[in-house]
Design a protein around this motif. Structure first.
Motif: not given
Length: 130
Positions: A79-85, A87-90, A94-95, A101-103
């Motif tokens: 809940t306390d992280i931003g959208d980019d962070e 996305d990094i985890l997802q 997840g993917d 590729n993430i970078s």
């Protein structure tokens, strides 16, 4: 080699953690302990409260409470992280994307991404009993 927090995050972002919780609830719901008491007496004050018994079984189960606690901790930190962070985890868990590729997608260095992930794992790992 991946550690237990990596496995927890992989299960969370892959949807496996929700399936584990649901499967454990179903197991407890349909798992009936058969009373093997074959004595001749009959209980005088025995009430059949199936719903209450089911709720008590679900609340007392250690494995189910651990799974729910792990999910709650991960969601609390997310809940306390931003959208980019997020996305990094997802993308990583997840993917199952590679760090390169993430970078390239997020326009950040691989080292910065891995350092942030390491800090996130450390913060989650403090509150999860694995």
């Amino acid at each position: 080699m991946a550690d237990k927090v990596d496995k927890l995050l992989r299960n969370y972002f892959g949807g496996t953690l929700d399936k584990q919780i649901k499967a454990r609830e179903m197991y407890l719901q349909f798992h009936n302990d058969i009373d093997e008491n074959v004595g001749g007496g009959r209980a005088q004050n025995k009430y059949n409260n199936a719903v209450e018994s089911q709720m008590i079984t679900l609340e007392r189960d250690y494995e189910l409470s651990q799974l729910k606690h792990q999910k709650m901790v991960v969601e609390l930190w997310l809940t306390d992280i931003g959208d980019d962070e997020y996305d990094i985890l997802q993308m990583h868990y997840g993917d199952r994307e590679t760090w390169v590729n993430i970078s390239m997608t997020l326009n950040r260095s691989v080292t910065a991404l891995q350092n942030w992930k390491r800090e996130f794992k450390k913060s989650v790992g403090h509150y999860v009993d694995l």
